[in-house]
Structure formats: C-alpha cells, structure tokens
Design a protein around this motif. Structure first.
Motif, PDB file in Angstrom:
ATOM      1  N   THR A 110       0.813  -1.215   0.000  1.00 24.99           N
ATOM      2  CA  THR A 110       0.000   0.000   0.000  1.00 24.99           C
ATOM      3  C   THR A 110       0.844   1.262   0.000  1.00 24.99           C
ATOM      4  N   SER A 111       2.161   1.113   0.074  1.00 24.93           N
ATOM      5  CA  SER A 111       3.044   2.283   0.075  1.00 24.93           C
ATOM      6  C   SER A 111       4.151   2.106  -0.949  1.00 24.93           C
ATOM      7  N   GLU A 112       4.741   3.211  -1.361  1.00 27.87           N
ATOM      8  CA  GLU A 112       5.794   3.191  -2.363  1.00 27.87           C
ATOM      9  C   GLU A 112       7.154   2.923  -1.724  1.00 27.87           C
ATOM     10  N   PHE A 113       8.114   2.596  -2.565  1.00 26.17           N
ATOM     11  CA  PHE A 113       9.496   2.482  -2.127  1.00 26.17           C
ATOM     12  C   PHE A 113      10.399   2.931  -3.269  1.00 26.17           C
ATOM     13  N   PHE A 114      11.634   3.248  -2.922  1.00 25.71           N
ATOM     14  CA  PHE A 114      12.609   3.686  -3.923  1.00 25.71           C
ATOM     15  C   PHE A 114      13.513   2.510  -4.259  1.00 25.71           C
ATOM     16  N   LEU A 115      13.431   2.049  -5.500  1.00 24.95           N
ATOM     17  CA  LEU A 115      14.210   0.901  -5.945  1.00 24.95           C
ATOM     18  C   LEU A 115      15.540   1.382  -6.503  1.00 24.95           C
ATOM     19  N   LYS A 116      16.625   0.984  -5.837  1.00 23.85           N
ATOM     20  CA  LYS A 116      17.950   1.415  -6.293  1.00 23.85           C
ATOM     21  C   LYS A 116      18.518   0.469  -7.342  1.00 23.85           C
ATOM     22  N   SER A 117      18.481  -0.841  -7.063  1.00 22.90           N
ATOM     23  CA  SER A 117      19.124  -1.751  -8.013  1.00 22.90           C
ATOM     24  C   SER A 117      18.686  -3.187  -7.782  1.00 22.90           C
ATOM     25  N   LEU A 118      18.910  -3.975  -8.820  1.00 32.02           N
ATOM     26  CA  LEU A 118      18.800  -5.434  -8.744  1.00 32.02           C
ATOM     27  C   LEU A 118      20.081  -6.003  -9.341  1.00 32.02           C
ATOM     28  N   THR A 119      20.682  -6.936  -8.639  1.00 34.51           N
ATOM     29  CA  THR A 119      21.885  -7.594  -9.153  1.00 34.51           C
ATOM     30  C   THR A 119      21.663  -9.100  -9.152  1.00 34.51           C
ATOM     31  N   LEU A 120      21.827  -9.706 -10.309  1.00 34.38           N
ATOM     32  CA  LEU A 120      21.718 -11.154 -10.442  1.00 34.38           C
ATOM     33  C   LEU A 120      23.117 -11.750 -10.419  1.00 34.38           C
ATOM     34  N   GLU A 121      23.316 -12.737  -9.583  1.00 37.57           N
ATOM     35  CA  GLU A 121      24.618 -13.391  -9.493  1.00 37.57           C
ATOM     36  C   GLU A 121      24.604 -14.711 -10.272  1.00 37.57           C
ATOM     37  N   ASP A 122      25.683 -14.972 -10.976  1.00 39.94           N
ATOM     38  CA  ASP A 122      25.888 -16.273 -11.635  1.00 39.94           C
ATOM     39  C   ASP A 122      24.775 -16.636 -12.602  1.00 39.94           C
ATOM     40  N   VAL A 123      24.408 -15.723 -13.479  1.00 38.74           N
ATOM     41  CA  VAL A 123      23.468 -16.056 -14.543  1.00 38.74           C
ATOM     42  C   VAL A 123      24.179 -17.004 -15.517  1.00 38.74           C
ATOM     43  N   PRO A 124      23.612 -18.162 -15.790  1.00 40.77           N
ATOM     44  CA  PRO A 124      24.282 -19.134 -16.673  1.00 40.77           C
ATOM     45  C   PRO A 124      24.710 -18.504 -17.995  1.00 40.77           C
TER      46      PRO A 124
END
Length: 888
Positions: free
Chosen positions: A150-164
C-alpha cells in the motif's frame, strides 16, 4: 508560517492514513489472486534458481502514514501480494507474443519483507530474491516489478549473481515504485547494457518504445505525485490573477514579446479569473508536481526543510528583533551589520522547547545554537573574515567582476564612448556620456584609442537590459535605481582599476529623449569619496539583479529544464546519451518547481528583495531574447565578450586578454576536462557522422528540444544541426558545463560575497543626493549612515543566499556517479576514471595558483581565494565544489 507548515504536515498525514485505509480493500482483493498464483509456484520449488540482490529504500517509521502502511503491507505479504518480479529476456522471443517481445519469466517474490522492519530514517535495505531459471531463457535484459503493498518504495538496483553463460547482470534502477493500483502496467527496468536504437535486441525493442510512450503521457489532466510524465508548459504559473489585478504578471513563453524556455507541465486547473493562467497552489499540504523520479528525498529534503525554517526565522529576526532590544530599527553603520553574525535572535524558552519537539536531528543542529539560548545566527561570510574593510576598495570592487559571484559579464571595451543596441526610435540617444576627459589622467599615459587597441579597457555594462524597465521600476515602487556603465583599466600588475561609473535615468519627459546621466570618478577623500562609494553600490545592485535573474536563474536553471524533460521523453535509459547526461539533471526540476512556487513567483522573495521588483521575470525574458545555445560554450563566450582571442598556440585554443581572470582560467581547465570526457565517451558509441544522423532517438530528442523545449527560438539558425559527431560532442559538453561548472560558479559563492550585504546590496530606496539637499549633508556628516539608509535590507534575501550556497550531505560532484555500475561497457568506465583523475590534477593546480603572489585577482584585498571551480567539496557553506547538476 512555521505553524502552517506543521499543520500542513499533520493534515497531510491524516489524509494519507484515510487514503491508505480506503485502498487496502483493493490490495486484499489483489492479494487473494496473487496468493493463488504464489501457491501454484510451490510445485516449481525443485527447479534451478538464480539469486538476486535487491537494494531499495523503504518509507521510514517516523511517518505515521507509512507506519500504518507497514502494518497493512505485512497483511498483504501474508496473503501473497508482496513485491513481485519477472525477468525479461533480451535474446529469446516469446513464442506466444504477436509483437516479437522478449520472453517473460515466472514470478519471483521479494523475501523476508515481514522480518525486516522499516528503518527509523530512510536508508537502504537489502533483500534477496530467487528467480526460477529456464535453460533457454538467454540473457536477462529487463525485469518487470509489481508492488502489491500500500506504500511506495525507492528501488535502487537489482543484481543477479551467476546467470548461466553470462555471470553477473546488474540493473541500475533509481526510481520510485508505487503500489500497482497506480499503474496501468507493471513497471519495467532494463539492465545496464547500452544500446543505440538500431542496435537494440529485437526482444527488447517493443519494451523500449513502450516505456518512452509511458513517460510522454497524453498531455491531458492533472498529474499526481506518483506520475512519471514529462511534458512542457509555459510560465503561466508564477502569477495569481485570482488574488487580484496587482498579482498579474505576463505569461512567459509562447509569444515574441515574452519568449522563455519551457518548464515541466503539471496539468493543474486554470485560474478562475483568467483561463490562460494555471491556478496557484493554495494548500500547504500539496507540493508542486514534478515527475516522481525528479523529487528530492532522503537527507537532502530534511536539510532543505531545516534551511527553510531557518530562512523564515531569519527573515523575522530583524523585523521583530527590536521587541527583544536586540537590533535597532535600521542599520546605522557597517558595525551594526556585524551584529547579525556575532549575535542571535533570543526567543522565549517555551518556544524553543515546542520547536524542539517537532524538529528532530539533523534539523536541530541547524536551527539552534549549542547553548540553546538563541535561535539562529548568520555565519560570518568569508569576505570579511580576514579583512573587514577590504570590500570597500576599488581593487576588490573590480576583482569581483573576475572572481566574484557574477564573473561572466565583464567585456572588452570595443568602442568609446560605449554605445547602445536599443532602438533609438523608441529609446532615443542612449550613447554613454563618459568622455575621454573623464578618464585620460588614469590611463598610464595611453590615449583611449591606444588603450583599447592594446586591450587595456573593459566595461561592466548594466545599461541596455535595464533601461526598458527603469521608468516603471522607479515610479511604481519605493525602489530608486539607475542603469549603469563602469569603465575599467587593466594595470601592469594584472588587476583592474575602475575609471568612471555612469549612472543613467530615462529623460523625465519621455523615453524618446534618451537618458540623463551623471558620471562619477574615483575619489578617496571627503564627500566625493562617499559619492563614489554610493556609485559602486548602484553598480553592485545592478550586478546582483543580473546575477540572480539572468546569470543564475535564466542561464542555468531555466534553460536546462527543457533538456531534462526532452531527455526522459525521447532518449531511452538504454541510450548512451541518456546515460551520459542523466546525472547532470538530478533534482533540477524539483528545485525549479520550488523556485516557481516561492522564489520567482508574484510577490515572492525575488520581487520583494531585488531591484526589478514586479518586473523581475519580465526582465529575464528580455534577456532570453539574446540567449544563443552555442554561445554558452565557455571559449565562445569569452571570445564574444572580448576578454579572449583565438590562438592555436595557446592552451585551449585561445588566449586570455586578462591573464589573471580566475573564472576564465580555471573554467577553461574544467571545460577542457569535460570535453575530453565527452569526446572519449561519444566516440566509443558513434564511429562516424552517419551513426549520429541515423540515430532515431537522438534526432527526435534534438528536434523536440528546439521545437518544444525552446520553442520560442526554434527558428533560430544557430542551433547545431545534430548531423555530425562534432555536433553531438559540442552540444553535450555545453549541457554538462551549464549544469555543473557554470552553475557552481554563480551559485556557491553567493553568500561569501553577498552575505555581507553592503558589498552586494539588492536594491536602493533613494537616488544619489544632490548638493545642497538634506541627504547630501547627511552623506557629508555620517557617510556610513547615509549609505545604509540608501540600500534596502531584507534579511530573508540574506537567508536565501545562505541556503542556496550550501552543499547537501548527499551531493554528487563532477567526476562522481551514484553507482559504480552505471554502465556495463568497460571503455567508457575507463574514460570516466581518466576524467576523475584529471579533475584531481586540476584541483591541485588551482591550489597552486591561489598561492602564487603574482596572481593578485585570485585572493584580492579581502584575502578570499578563488575556489568556486574546485571540483570537490564537503557538506555545508564551503564556497567550493562543482555538483554534477543544478541541485540547489
């Protein structure tokens, strides 16, 4: 006013709580469906997973609304409606898609939200997420995110590790994500891989195009706080017709009479009395709209709030100080002014305790002295820290034209006497009345023509842009000012000495008869010296008005806003030029919106404290008529002003005619460093001119900048054609220069030169006294009192310059980025490191220059070193540092 702010916050909190409670039912319904979807994922637990790390900033628990929302969010989490992500392939097409879009992966859910309580203050939180991996998924070039809370947030980043087959994949997001009910479609973010439009993988092209369409909007309706729509409008929001005819001002933009750059559209309702105007915000609850990602948040908004409270209190300080026997009703001497920096404004103990209950750290340290006895005092400006009286000297008066708060106005004198470009059919004879007899004895043996040929004569010309407004200013307000011309001579030691000041007024009968002028000459004794000091004050008043309205507001804040808007509308986040420019636009739209609401608006601080009064913004529109984009390049500007000449054998390709010109000499080093960085960066992505001309997004961006952002100048022939790599390099260098170094040079020295307002007064209340008058005798008997009675003082303007001159704690400076992984391309990263190291070398060079006794203009009689072009700074009132963007 403080009470209104506090009441406004309370009302806003109450309204948000009710809004959130009303919306929770919808979230629960959504949660039910998502719970079923999530349950269906249980059967997939045996599938191969790849881990992701999500960094975001949650709303803090000190906000009552968000504390309430956190409880509701926990409830929706239990029902399975949390934060959902889906990867999007950049290499594999969805076989079920008719539009050949990238394959979309299965839902994944942010983990451990319930066990991670919101922080006390807004700060980063790290969460894990596990994506189900399919062997034929390919490279994850984007992801969808849905906020079921019900509330917003500030998304800084997404990091995926070891993508095939690919290893680590990083997504730089830096965006607010609102609850899903606020969007028609889930938000999408792209990996930090850069693509030109025609090089974009087929699987991502549709996503790229759709995101740009979302950001452009449809040009309809009123925008809400969660909107991300970038669009244009004219300056029809600074006047207030509904408040009465005296609050009407011309609409700036959309006409040949009042041309202006465009500002961001809000879509607010129209004025009841005149539908051509946008309704002013009346509520203390609502803030002016900017696209959500252009809003300021975190520590900086806290600091701005603290400074705003400080400004309010300081503006009241002088007005009500007499009640506490602290200040006289007016300043009678320069020593009286010093009390502003040595004392404070005592307030009753109960007021301090009440204020303290509302204002938490870090506000308290800004607002209260450590002893808790007094509220506020002004910091001692650097101008008078070492030498209290140096500001009064002719040498310092002239030096500030080269190294002060407004250092890009002085010009080489090309003809004598100086002429005017104003239409003589309207304004009559505007030629200067300064004659050779006035100045010949101070030319070190040169004739005027000889001095001009040897580049010894210069002029600070505040005449042509003032004259069209001067009669109205002096007859419709208590202000009494002149148009001014100041002639200066370049001495052998590299310093300038003023030779004459011309004070001009429109002919009393009619403009067509030209002006009546009075020429003042330097003097050191008696009433002549006092008259000369007043003449310099009238020049400083003109210079201060030009600085705030033209050099500062128009030439940096206003002209850059269309670039901010066009970049988000036409250049995808995947575009290399978007990645190059976006750090230089941070916070600019919000700062400009705040300015339109309370600074440059009708009866705002500028109108109330600066000499153009109600004609302030109209005067800046008059100046915009002469604004030319390519001339904003520093070398071009210096040559046009006649303070430099082209010289292929000199560094930077030009020679300064005033060798010790701190703004120019330091600025050229920064300019060259920026340009080298831009050349390296752009040349990596564009191998030839054809790649520039064939870039569809780039061409749309440049076309829109001219035809919408600077629409009133769209037919000007001087705009670069954007058909070559050189066009691109030159344009990007100018944009970065304006946003960073140019703005820093006219912003962060304001307080150190103008905080002691006798040095840079804002307006005056009476003309130069005539011999035989009471004012003349007062000037003879008590020069300081006469001076202080002539210049008008409003402490809110001093508070404003202090606020504007400060660096926030989270400032990002030239040569820095918020993220080290802002791009995946290695060569641009290496070029950026080279740029950063070059700036360190340049700063060390500037330090050495300031220690060179031969360069007298770098410190002057006041012993104030020129540091405004130093790239780095610490937090606070430092008088140095170049932020990436116009963020204050």
């Amino acid at each position: 006013m403080i009470g209104k702010i506090i009441l406004g916050d309370a009302l806003k909190i109450t309204g948000n709580v009710l809004r959130t409670t009303g919306d929770v039912a919808g979230s629960i319904v959504n949660a039910g469906g998502n719970f079923i979807d999530r349950a269906s994922d249980i059967g997939q637990l045996g599938k191969k997973k790849i881990k992701g790390k999500v960094i975001l900033i949650r709303s803090n628990v000190l906000n009552i609304t968000e504390f309430h929302s956190s409880i509701l969010d926990g409830f929706t989490e239990l029902l399975g409606s949390g934060i959902v992500m889906q990867l999007v392939s950049a290499t594999e097409i969805d076989s079920h898609s008719n539009e050949r879009q990238g394959k979309v992966g299965r839902r994944a859910y942010l983990e451990k939200w319930l066990t991670s309580f919101p922080p006390i203050f807004a700060e980063e939180s790290v969460f894990e997420i596990n994506f189900e991996w399919e062997d034929d998924f390919g490279y994850p070039g984007a992801f969808y995110i849905r906020n079921g809370h019900t509330s917003e947030f500030f998304l800084k980043s997404l990091t995926l590790e070891d993508v095939p087959n690919y290893g680590k994949v990083h997504f730089d997001c830096n965006s607010w994500v609102y609850p899903q009910r606020r969007y028609n479609k889930d938000r999408i973010f792209f990996a930090n891989k850069t693509y030109l439009p025609n090089e974009t993988p087929k699987a991502l092209r549709k996503y790229r195009e759709e995101e740009l369409l979302n950001l452009r909007g449809d040009g309809k309706g009123e925008h809400q706080e969660w909107d991300r729509i970038y669009d244009y409008d004219v300056y029809n929001d600074i006047a207030d017709p509904d408040a009465g005819h005296q609050f009407v001002r011309p609409i700036l933009g959309g006409s040949t009479s009042y041309p202006y750059p465009r500002r961001g559209r809000t879509g607010r309702p129209r004025s009841r009395r005149d539908v051509n105007y946008e309704e002013r915000l009346k509520s203390v609850i609502k803030s002016i709209y900017v696209p959500r990602d252009e809003s300021i948040f975190g520590k900086k908004i806290s600091e701005i709030f603290a400074y705003q409270l400080k400004s309010i209190a300081q503006s009241l300080q002088h007005k009500f100080g007499v009640l506490f026997n602290r200040y006289p009703k007016e300043f009678g001497s320069f020593k009286d002014v010093l009390k502003l920096y040595n004392g404070g404004f005592p307030l009753p103990t109960h007021f301090l305790s009440t204020l303290g209950s509302f204002v938490k750290e870090p506000f308290l340290k800004e607002l209260l002295r450590t002893d808790g006895e007094q509220l506020l005092k002004f910091p001692l400006p650097q101008l008078i820290q070492d030498n209290y009286s140096g500001w009064k000297t002719d040498e310092e008066f002239a030096r500030e034209m080269l190294a002060g708060a407004n250092p890009a106005v002085i010009c080489g004198l090309q003809e004598f006497p100086p002429s005017s470009k104003l239409d003589p059919n309207i304004y009559g004879d505007q030629k200067s009345k300064i004659t050779e007899e006035h100045i010949m004895n101070n030319l070190d043996g040169f004739t005027v023509n000889e001095a001009m040929k040897q580049n010894k004569l210069y002029i600070l010309d505040h005449h042509d842009y003032v004259i069209p407004f001067l009669r109205r200013i002096n007859t419709t307000s208590s202000t009494k000012i002149y148009a001014t011309r100041t002639i200066l001579f370049l001495k052998k030691d590299g310093t300038l000495k003023p030779l004459a000041i011309e004070l001009s007024l429109p002919h009393p009968q009619h403009n067509k008869y030209g002006v009546i002028s009075r020429v003042l000459l330097p003097a050191t004794k008696g009433v002549a010296a006092s008259l000369w000091q007043l003449a310099k004050a009238y020049v400083a008043i003109n210079d201060n008005g030009h600085h705030q309205l033209i050099s500062h507001w128009l030439n940096t804040h206003a002209v850059i806003e269309p670039f901010v808007i066009a970049t988000s509308r036409q250049l995808s986040v995947l575009h290399p030029i978007h990645k190059l420019l976006i750090p230089h636009f941070k916070d600019t739209m919000k700062i400009n919106a705040i300015a339109r609401q309370s600074l440059i608006n009708v009866d705002g601080i500028i109108e109330r404290t600066h000499y153009p009064t109600k004609y302030s913004m109209e005067m800046s529109s008059f100046a915009y008529k002469n604004w030319v984009f390519p001339e904003q390049a520093l070398p071009t500007d210096l040559i046009k002003r006649g303070v430099a000449i082209e010289d292929a054998n000199s560094p930077h390709g030009l020679k300064l005619l005033i060798e010790d010109y701190p703004y120019a000499s330091d600025g050229l080093e920064i300019w060259s460093a920026i340009k080298t960085w831009v050349v390296d960066y752009c040349s990596f992505y564009y191998k030839d001119d054809k790649m520039v001309s064939n870039d569809s997004e780039l061409q749309s961006w440049w076309k829109e900048l001219r035809e919408k952002g600077h629409e009133d100048k769209k037919n000007e022939h001087w705009w670069p054609k954007m058909q070559s790599l050189q066009d691109l390099i030159d344009s990007c260098t100018i944009i970065i220069w304006i946003s960073s170094a140019l703005h820093a040079s006219v912003n962060f020295g304001q307080y150190h030169y103008g905080g002691f307002f006798p040095n840079r007064p804002l307006t005056s209340t009476r003309f130069l006294p005539e011999e035989g008058s009471i004012e003349y005798e007062e000037l003879r008997s008590d020069p300081e009192k006469a001076f202080m009675k002539t210049i008008q003082v409003d402490l809110s303007s001093v508070a404003l310059t202090e606020i504007s001159s400060r660096h926030s704690s989270d400032e990002v400076y030239l040569g820095e980025r918020n993220s080290k992984e802002w791009t995946l391309d290695e060569q641009p990263l290496q070029s950026f490191e080279k740029f950063k190291k070059k700036l360190v070398e340049i700063e060390n060079m500037f330090m050495k220059r300031n220690q060179d006794p031969k360069l007298k203009n770098r410190v002057g009689p006041v012993n104030l070193p020129y540091t405004l072009m130093f790239p780095t700074s610490t937090e606070g009132l430092t008088g140095r540092g170049i932020p990436n963007s116009i963020s204050m």
